[in-house]
Structure formats: C-alpha cells, structure tokens
Design an enzyme around this catalytic site. Structure first.
Site, mmCIF file in Angstrom:
data_model
loop_
_atom_site.group_PDB
_atom_site.id
_atom_site.type_symbol
_atom_site.label_atom_id
_atom_site.label_comp_id
_atom_site.label_asym_id
_atom_site.label_seq_id
_atom_site.Cartn_x
_atom_site.Cartn_y
_atom_site.Cartn_z
ATOM 1 N N HIS A 1 0.878 -1.168 -0.226
ATOM 2 C CA HIS A 1 0.086 -0.104 0.102
ATOM 3 C C HIS A 1 0.922 1.323 -0.130
ATOM 4 C CE1 HIS A 1 -3.577 2.156 2.022
ATOM 5 N NE2 HIS A 1 -3.687 2.013 0.846
ATOM 6 N N ARG B 1 17.388 -0.788 13.794
ATOM 7 C CA ARG B 1 17.876 -1.689 15.291
ATOM 8 C C ARG B 1 17.095 -2.974 15.244
ATOM 9 N NH1 ARG B 1 14.251 -2.021 19.017
ATOM 10 N NH2 ARG B 1 12.659 -0.423 18.641
ATOM 11 N N TRP C 1 -0.409 3.069 12.150
ATOM 12 C CA TRP C 1 -0.071 3.084 13.277
ATOM 13 C C TRP C 1 -1.095 3.280 14.571
ATOM 14 C CZ3 TRP C 1 4.591 3.509 15.530
ATOM 15 C CH2 TRP C 1 5.775 3.742 14.726
ATOM 16 N N GLU D 1 3.150 8.219 5.632
ATOM 17 C CA GLU D 1 3.681 8.222 6.617
ATOM 18 C C GLU D 1 5.055 9.118 6.760
ATOM 19 O OE1 GLU D 1 6.553 5.016 7.684
ATOM 20 O OE2 GLU D 1 5.516 4.528 9.674
ATOM 21 N N TYR E 1 8.177 -13.013 12.500
ATOM 22 C CA TYR E 1 7.379 -13.606 13.378
ATOM 23 C C TYR E 1 6.855 -14.834 13.043
ATOM 24 C CZ TYR E 1 7.401 -8.846 15.726
ATOM 25 O OH TYR E 1 7.730 -7.511 16.598
ATOM 26 N N ASP F 1 11.101 -6.049 11.362
ATOM 27 C CA ASP F 1 9.786 -7.106 11.159
ATOM 28 C C ASP F 1 9.848 -7.406 9.666
ATOM 29 O OD1 ASP F 1 7.411 -8.276 10.439
ATOM 30 O OD2 ASP F 1 6.026 -6.666 11.796
ATOM 31 N N ALA G 1 2.395 -7.592 15.013
ATOM 32 C CA ALA G 1 2.568 -8.091 16.391
ATOM 33 C C ALA G 1 2.680 -6.692 17.189
ATOM 34 C CB ALA G 1 3.896 -8.645 16.491
ATOM 35 N N HIS H 1 14.241 -10.043 11.916
ATOM 36 C CA HIS H 1 13.271 -11.044 12.605
ATOM 37 C C HIS H 1 12.170 -11.390 11.559
ATOM 38 C CE1 HIS H 1 12.204 -7.494 14.877
ATOM 39 N NE2 HIS H 1 11.054 -7.659 14.629
ATOM 40 N N ASN I 1 9.979 0.186 5.071
ATOM 41 C CA ASN I 1 11.042 0.858 5.647
ATOM 42 C C ASN I 1 12.007 1.160 4.382
ATOM 43 O OD1 ASN I 1 11.091 -0.871 8.787
ATOM 44 N ND2 ASN I 1 10.681 1.271 8.414
ATOM 45 N N TYR J 1 8.988 9.701 15.875
ATOM 46 C CA TYR J 1 10.090 10.158 14.945
ATOM 47 C C TYR J 1 9.712 11.492 14.387
ATOM 48 C CZ TYR J 1 10.541 5.269 14.068
ATOM 49 O OH TYR J 1 10.650 3.493 14.224
ATOM 50 N N CYS K 1 12.720 2.425 15.411
ATOM 51 C CA CYS K 1 13.208 1.402 14.765
ATOM 52 C C CYS K 1 14.114 1.592 13.844
ATOM 53 C CB CYS K 1 12.370 0.435 14.212
ATOM 54 S SG CYS K 1 11.218 -0.404 15.414
HETATM 55 N N1 LIG Z 1 5.395 -5.474 14.512
HETATM 56 C C1 LIG Z 1 5.535 -4.617 14.008
HETATM 57 N N2 LIG Z 1 5.902 -4.371 12.637
HETATM 58 C C2 LIG Z 1 6.103 -3.285 12.153
HETATM 59 O O1 LIG Z 1 6.662 -3.368 11.056
HETATM 60 C C3 LIG Z 1 5.815 -1.936 12.769
HETATM 61 C C4 LIG Z 1 5.396 -2.148 14.168
HETATM 62 N N3 LIG Z 1 5.144 -3.151 14.768
HETATM 63 N N4 LIG Z 1 4.834 -1.011 14.902
HETATM 64 C C5 LIG Z 1 5.403 0.493 14.291
HETATM 65 C C6 LIG Z 1 5.503 0.421 12.923
HETATM 66 C C7 LIG Z 1 3.893 0.371 12.018
HETATM 67 N N5 LIG Z 1 4.467 -0.510 11.002
HETATM 68 C C8 LIG Z 1 3.502 -1.129 10.048
HETATM 69 C C9 LIG Z 1 2.385 -1.472 10.482
HETATM 70 C C10 LIG Z 1 1.287 -2.170 9.950
HETATM 71 C C11 LIG Z 1 1.812 -2.692 8.532
HETATM 72 C C12 LIG Z 1 0.661 -3.616 8.132
HETATM 73 O O2 LIG Z 1 -0.138 -4.292 8.239
HETATM 74 N N6 LIG Z 1 0.856 -3.624 6.353
HETATM 75 C C13 LIG Z 1 -0.227 -4.389 5.462
HETATM 76 C C14 LIG Z 1 -1.271 -3.474 4.871
HETATM 77 C C15 LIG Z 1 -1.783 -2.378 5.926
HETATM 78 C C16 LIG Z 1 -2.082 -1.206 5.100
HETATM 79 O O3 LIG Z 1 -1.046 -0.548 4.453
HETATM 80 O O4 LIG Z 1 -2.891 -0.500 5.392
HETATM 81 C C17 LIG Z 1 0.606 -4.996 4.514
HETATM 82 O O5 LIG Z 1 0.181 -6.067 3.715
HETATM 83 O O6 LIG Z 1 1.736 -4.742 4.260
HETATM 84 C C18 LIG Z 1 2.982 -2.439 8.102
HETATM 85 C C19 LIG Z 1 3.857 -1.703 8.897
HETATM 86 C C20 LIG Z 1 5.755 -0.484 10.736
HETATM 87 N N7 LIG Z 1 6.172 -0.563 12.159
HETATM 88 O O1 LIG Z 2 9.643 1.246 11.127
HETATM 89 C C1 LIG Z 2 9.462 0.045 11.771
HETATM 90 C C2 LIG Z 2 8.873 0.218 12.966
HETATM 91 C C3 LIG Z 2 8.793 -0.957 13.756
HETATM 92 N N1 LIG Z 2 9.087 -2.186 13.289
HETATM 93 C C4 LIG Z 2 9.021 -3.532 14.114
HETATM 94 C C5 LIG Z 2 10.056 -3.982 14.551
HETATM 95 C C6 LIG Z 2 9.729 -4.956 15.634
HETATM 96 O O2 LIG Z 2 8.958 -6.107 15.218
HETATM 97 C C7 LIG Z 2 8.687 -4.063 16.227
HETATM 98 C C8 LIG Z 2 9.335 -3.011 17.279
HETATM 99 O O3 LIG Z 2 9.384 -3.836 18.555
HETATM 100 P P1 LIG Z 2 10.527 -3.530 19.556
HETATM 101 O O4 LIG Z 2 10.545 -4.498 20.581
HETATM 102 O O5 LIG Z 2 10.564 -2.155 19.975
HETATM 103 O O6 LIG Z 2 11.788 -3.988 18.589
HETATM 104 O O7 LIG Z 2 8.096 -3.197 15.202
HETATM 105 C C9 LIG Z 2 9.696 -2.384 11.955
HETATM 106 O O8 LIG Z 2 10.039 -3.278 11.539
HETATM 107 N N2 LIG Z 2 9.870 -1.277 11.302
#
Ligand SMILES: Nc1nc(=O)c2c([nH]1)NC[C@@H]1CN(c3ccc(C(=O)N[C@@H](CCC(=O)O)C(=O)O)cc3)CN21
Ligand SMILES: O=c1ccn([C@H]2C[C@H](O)[C@@H](COP(=O)(O)O)O2)c(=O)[nH]1
Length: 277
Positions: free
Chosen positions: A51, A179, A80, A58, A222, A182, A276, A220, A190, A94, A159
C-alpha cells in the site's frame, strides 16, 4: 528485490528462535545489509502488493513533525492505530525527533532543515545525519505502547534509528540503521520509505540519484508470518516501478501525496498477515 527474498530464506533456514516483547516469538539473524541503485527503479516490493499510500503518507507525517495519528487517519492510513492512545497520541516518536528535538539548552532543533541546508551548502560533509534515538524519551519496555505515550514517552522505541546521506559526483545516496526489523511487514515499508525520502531530498537539492543502503540489527520473522513468507518465496520478482514528480514545491516540507506518482507498479496480490503489537 531478490536480495530481500534471499534474506528471508536465510532467516528461515539459519535464524535463531527467540521470545520477544510482543509475546509472538520470532526467528532472527543479527547484522545484515541490503543496497539498491535508485537509477534501476523504485525499490517497492513486487512479490506482494504494498500500500504505497501508507508509506508515502507516513513519510509526509514524519516531515510535518506530527505524532498524533489524526493526519494518517484523515488520509485513510491505519498502520499506527494499534500503538496510539484513545486520542491518537504516540508520544514523541519520529516526527518530534526529526523536527523538534528538545536540546538541553531549552531550544528545539530541526534535524531535517539542518540536513537540507547542509546538503546544499556543504555536500561533502560527513555529518549529514538524522537521529531519532533520544535516550531521555525512550519507552519502558514493560509497559504498553499507549501507556508510555500517556506518560510523555515514545509509544515505541525508534526502529529506523539513524539516517545518513552522502553526495558524490552530484549523486545523493542514503543509509539507514534499523535496530529491529519485522522482515515481512515492516521491512518493505522501511526500504520504500528511505527510497522516497531520498527522492524528495534529491528533487529539492538538484542531485541525481545514487544508492540506498539498509543496515539491519535484529532482523526477524514473526512465528505467525512463516506461511506468508513461504508464499512470498514462491513468487518471482517483477521489474521495479518508477517514481515521477509532477510538481516541485518550495521546500521539503511542502510535498503533498499528489506531487509524485508511481508508474508501472505490477505486483502480485497482497498477502495478509497479523501485526505484532
Ligand atoms: N510488529 C511491528 N511491525 C512493524 O513493521 C511496525 C510495528 N510493529 N510498529 C510500528 C510500525 C507500524 N508499521 C506497520 C504497521 C502495519 C503494517 C501492515 O499491516 N501492513 C499491511 C497493509 C496495511 C496497510 O498498509 O494498510 C501489509 O500487507 O503490508 C505495516 C507496517 C511498521 N511498524
Ligand atoms: O519502522 C518500523 C517500525 C517497527 N518495526 C518493528 C520491529 C519490531 O518487530 C517492532 C518493534 O518492537 P521492538 O520491541 O521495539 O523492537 O516493530 C519495523 O520493522 N519497522
């Protein structure tokens, strides 16, 4: 994006199973680097649909210095939501650190404006850095993200901690240190976010495009993403899309989503996965 798929496979095959803050559990490796030449296309994953709107809004939200999810929600972005308080606050994450870092002298420091000025006036400098790791405002890992935000701390520790930019032969390159990453959900966001940020800065400062370098600490997957990763690894990457600008605003802070567009993005279908928290 073969580099990314190779790293996913490496983590699945050689990674270590560990527990983590969220309680989900991960398989991880430590210390990796991926690099992309922006002249070869915009590094947006093609082996599942991303997306792009979420990624772009963001970044614009960071650049506005905002830390309430209101702006994201108004633009249909929900990534978020899970970490915010009932009023949408995330604490000094940020955006606050990039634009309003509070110094010991009581003054606010705008790291993005300083970066742009530095790149324009002294491109050879080795100090083109943006740092989000503000030690005084880091959250307590034993508390929930929104509890930390209510106490004036960041909901999540940064992160993507440190950005650095480099100019050679009038080409702009960038690097980010992540650091904790996911690798199924966060990493593709990212990478694209760094690419978009680099495009915006190059556009503003009249640089050509160089490389982006993504350096990972704890990389990592999950446990509840293993089957999605297997699905992703069965797909063959397609040619990358390109990013085009339609307008050049007067400053890095004035871009709107409609000022740029992605063309020729032809991904495989999205792959749903739980996040997560
Ligand atoms: N566990 C975790 N992973 C992350 O990547 C992450 C966090 N937490 N916390 C803060 C931010 C939020 N971020 C996110 C959160 C959700 C999606 C996600 O669900 N993406 C879906 C589509 C959702 C959408 O864009 O509306 C995907 O299929 O990529 C991706 C990055 C990156 N960060
Ligand atoms: O931009 C981002 C923001 C968050 N994440 C992921 C990395 C981890 O899975 C969690 C954060 O958990 P911590 O315990 O603080 O490490 O969110 C990401 O990949 N990219």
């Amino acid at each position: 994006m073969q580099l990314y798929l190779d790293l996913l496979r490496d983590i699945m095959e050689t990674g270590v199973d560990k527990n983590d803050r969220t309680g989900v559990g991960t398989r991880s490796v430590f210390g990796r680097q991926l690099r992309y030449d922006l002249a070869q296309g915009f590094p947006l994953l093609t082996t599942k649909k991303l997306h792009f709107k979420s990624i772009a809004y963001e970044l614009l939200w960071f650049l506005r210095g905002e830390t309430n999810i209101r702006f994201l929600r108004e633009n249909g972005v929900t990534i978020w939501d899970e970490w915010a308080t009932e009023t949408g606050e995330l604490g000094p994450v940020y955006g606050a650190q990039w634009r309003f870092w509070l110094g010991a002298d009581g003054r606010y420091y705008d790291q993005v404006q300083t970066l742009i000025d530095g790149l324009k006036n002294n491109p050879d400098s080795r100090r083109h850095v943006i740092n989000a790791w503000n030690v005084a405002l880091l959250p307590d890992e034993r508390k929930k993200p929104w509890e930390n935000a209510k106490e004036g701390k960041m909901a999540l520790a940064p992160c993507h901690v440190l950005y650095q930019f480099y100019v050679a032969h009038n080409r702009l390159s960038s690097a980010v240190y992540i650091r904790s990453n996911d690798m199924f959900l966060g990493h593709p966001y990212n990478t694209a976010s760094l690419a978009l940020f680099t495009h915006l800065i190059a556009h503003q400062c009249d640089f050509e495009l160089g490389e982006i370098i993504v350096m990972l600490g704890d990389a990592h997957i999950y446990r509840n993403h293993f089957s999605q990763v297997a699905e992703q690894l069965s797909r063959k990457p397609r040619p990358l899309p390109q990013l085009h600008f339609k307008r050049k605003p007067n400053s890095i802070f004035d871009y709107e989503y409609t000022d740029f567009e992605l063309i020729n993005y032809d991904p495989y279908p999205a792959i749903a996965a739980p996040i997560a928290v």
